[in-house]
Scaffold this active site. Sequence first.
Site, PDB file in Angstrom:
ATOM      1  N   HIS A   1     -27.485  -7.051  -3.880  1.00 44.95           N
ATOM      2  CA  HIS A   1     -26.064  -7.041  -3.549  1.00 44.95           C
ATOM      3  C   HIS A   1     -25.230  -6.896  -4.822  1.00 44.95           C
ATOM      4  O   HIS A   1     -25.593  -7.446  -5.875  1.00 44.95           O
ATOM      5  CB  HIS A   1     -25.628  -8.355  -2.890  1.00 44.95           C
ATOM      6  CG  HIS A   1     -26.150  -8.561  -1.511  1.00 44.95           C
ATOM      7  ND1 HIS A   1     -25.348  -8.544  -0.392  1.00 44.95           N
ATOM      8  CD2 HIS A   1     -27.400  -8.808  -1.046  1.00 44.95           C
ATOM      9  CE1 HIS A   1     -26.081  -8.782   0.686  1.00 44.95           C
ATOM     10  NE2 HIS A   1     -27.333  -8.941   0.304  1.00 44.95           N
TER      11      HIS A   1
ATOM     12  N   GLU B   1     -27.787 -17.685  -1.875  1.00 51.74           N
ATOM     13  CA  GLU B   1     -29.235 -17.472  -1.903  1.00 51.74           C
ATOM     14  C   GLU B   1     -29.889 -18.090  -3.139  1.00 51.74           C
ATOM     15  O   GLU B   1     -30.738 -17.489  -3.785  1.00 51.74           O
ATOM     16  CB  GLU B   1     -29.583 -15.988  -1.778  1.00 51.74           C
ATOM     17  CG  GLU B   1     -30.968 -15.797  -1.177  1.00 51.74           C
ATOM     18  CD  GLU B   1     -31.262 -14.379  -0.710  1.00 51.74           C
ATOM     19  OE1 GLU B   1     -32.299 -13.829  -1.127  1.00 51.74           O
ATOM     20  OE2 GLU B   1     -30.474 -13.836   0.089  1.00 51.74           O
TER      21      GLU B   1
ATOM     22  N   GLU C   1     -31.973 -22.746   1.237  1.00 51.44           N
ATOM     23  CA  GLU C   1     -31.082 -22.116   0.260  1.00 51.44           C
ATOM     24  C   GLU C   1     -29.943 -23.080  -0.046  1.00 51.44           C
ATOM     25  O   GLU C   1     -29.713 -24.051   0.684  1.00 51.44           O
ATOM     26  CB  GLU C   1     -30.489 -20.814   0.805  1.00 51.44           C
ATOM     27  CG  GLU C   1     -31.460 -19.683   1.016  1.00 51.44           C
ATOM     28  CD  GLU C   1     -30.771 -18.413   1.489  1.00 51.44           C
ATOM     29  OE1 GLU C   1     -29.522 -18.356   1.448  1.00 51.44           O
ATOM     30  OE2 GLU C   1     -31.483 -17.478   1.910  1.00 51.44           O
TER      31      GLU C   1
ATOM     32  N   TYR D   1     -37.968 -23.111   4.697  1.00 52.84           N
ATOM     33  CA  TYR D   1     -37.114 -22.151   3.994  1.00 52.84           C
ATOM     34  C   TYR D   1     -35.738 -22.774   3.754  1.00 52.84           C
ATOM     35  O   TYR D   1     -35.040 -23.142   4.700  1.00 52.84           O
ATOM     36  CB  TYR D   1     -36.971 -20.865   4.792  1.00 52.84           C
ATOM     37  CG  TYR D   1     -36.145 -19.807   4.069  1.00 52.84           C
ATOM     38  CD1 TYR D   1     -36.754 -18.899   3.224  1.00 52.84           C
ATOM     39  CD2 TYR D   1     -34.764 -19.769   4.218  1.00 52.84           C
ATOM     40  CE1 TYR D   1     -36.005 -17.945   2.545  1.00 52.84           C
ATOM     41  CE2 TYR D   1     -34.012 -18.832   3.546  1.00 52.84           C
ATOM     42  CZ  TYR D   1     -34.634 -17.923   2.715  1.00 52.84           C
ATOM     43  OH  TYR D   1     -33.891 -16.992   2.038  1.00 52.84           O
TER      44      TYR D   1
ATOM     45  N   ASP E   1     -21.211  -7.811   2.774  1.00 54.77           N
ATOM     46  CA  ASP E   1     -20.380  -8.895   2.241  1.00 54.77           C
ATOM     47  C   ASP E   1     -18.929  -8.692   2.658  1.00 54.77           C
ATOM     48  O   ASP E   1     -18.390  -7.590   2.540  1.00 54.77           O
ATOM     49  CB  ASP E   1     -20.514  -8.940   0.723  1.00 54.77           C
ATOM     50  CG  ASP E   1     -21.957  -9.160   0.295  1.00 54.77           C
ATOM     51  OD1 ASP E   1     -22.359 -10.312   0.161  1.00 54.77           O
ATOM     52  OD2 ASP E   1     -22.683  -8.149   0.124  1.00 54.77           O
TER      53      ASP E   1
ATOM     54  N   ASP F   1     -21.976 -13.401   2.532  1.00 56.77           N
ATOM     55  CA  ASP F   1     -22.866 -12.354   3.031  1.00 56.77           C
ATOM     56  C   ASP F   1     -22.943 -12.496   4.551  1.00 56.77           C
ATOM     57  O   ASP F   1     -23.750 -13.251   5.075  1.00 56.77           O
ATOM     58  CB  ASP F   1     -24.244 -12.485   2.381  1.00 56.77           C
ATOM     59  CG  ASP F   1     -25.226 -11.431   2.856  1.00 56.77           C
ATOM     60  OD1 ASP F   1     -24.833 -10.573   3.666  1.00 56.77           O
ATOM     61  OD2 ASP F   1     -26.394 -11.482   2.434  1.00 56.77           O
TER      62      ASP F   1
ATOM     63  N   HIS G   1     -23.813 -17.370   4.597  1.00 57.48           N
ATOM     64  CA  HIS G   1     -24.890 -16.396   4.445  1.00 57.48           C
ATOM     65  C   HIS G   1     -25.631 -16.395   5.768  1.00 57.48           C
ATOM     66  O   HIS G   1     -26.429 -17.292   6.042  1.00 57.48           O
ATOM     67  CB  HIS G   1     -25.817 -16.758   3.284  1.00 57.48           C
ATOM     68  CG  HIS G   1     -26.944 -15.791   3.119  1.00 57.48           C
ATOM     69  ND1 HIS G   1     -28.120 -16.117   2.472  1.00 57.48           N
ATOM     70  CD2 HIS G   1     -27.098 -14.496   3.530  1.00 57.48           C
ATOM     71  CE1 HIS G   1     -28.933 -15.069   2.481  1.00 57.48           C
ATOM     72  NE2 HIS G   1     -28.343 -14.081   3.129  1.00 57.48           N
TER      73      HIS G   1
END
Length: 291
Positions: A274, A58, A100, A98, A234, A189, A155
Amino acid sequence: MRMFSALNLLMLSVSYGATLKICSFNIQSFGENKISKPEVVDVIIQCIARCDIMLIMEIKDGRELAFPQLMTKLNSRYSSRRNEYNFVISDRLGRKSYKEQYAFIYRKRLVSVRDVYQYPDLQTGDEDVFAREPFVVWFSSPRTEVKDFVIIPIHTVPEAAVREIDELFDVFEEVQQRWTSENFIIMGDFNAACGYVPKSQWNNIRLRSDSSFLWLTDDSVDTTVKQSTNCAYDRVVLHGERMIQAIKPSSTEVFDFKTEYGLTEQQALAVSDHFPLGFTMGSVQRRGRRN
């Protein structure tokens, strides 16, 4: 003299390699805002320094400035001739605007990167399953008994967790054909809890139903910071006989930095929602041939 030789042969017949601590950490929305907060960066750096390989997830920094600053701060605090960190990082991944990144931070004296592979997610009839396609890394680890291993990070998007976790099976098969390593770690994740993966769906997830995969983390582990939540988001999954032998399930830990560093819940949530998840790759016992 004969007794001495026999003792030496016995000692040589059993050898042990070094251990390696491997971790993952979803640092919620890591970017320029977080890197500007010294108290937050201090906790992140301490979490990273506990591990020999750390998967960071992230990373949401459009200008791609925050992560290089993190590496500079990490190395300036902990680097020495015997302890220096390097990294590999993916391109910015995601649909539309968006994006990451995945990054692996590792101790150069212990491991090196043999190869990287950005999974293209272009299987015919099954395109674009992943919102953030796995950035796969093949590590060399000369000081441990498992000399090389592949880490597949993920993720997932919570609402698509079942499909994305299942599709990791296809990623594994493609990477297995691409590279010669037999040792695999799939981690990150998964969002594999709290309604995103109903119990009724586990049998439809090949990574879970195939008995050749070992899940180090069960469904009861809590990797969330909030006291009001209890979710096994996770996860760590292993494949390969040698890899499975090298990792004791009891070495798996959720690192509660809130308690460890005496933080309030609000202070801890400023770091992430997390906790880091880690485990230790131990040495595999090798026995010499008996005469």
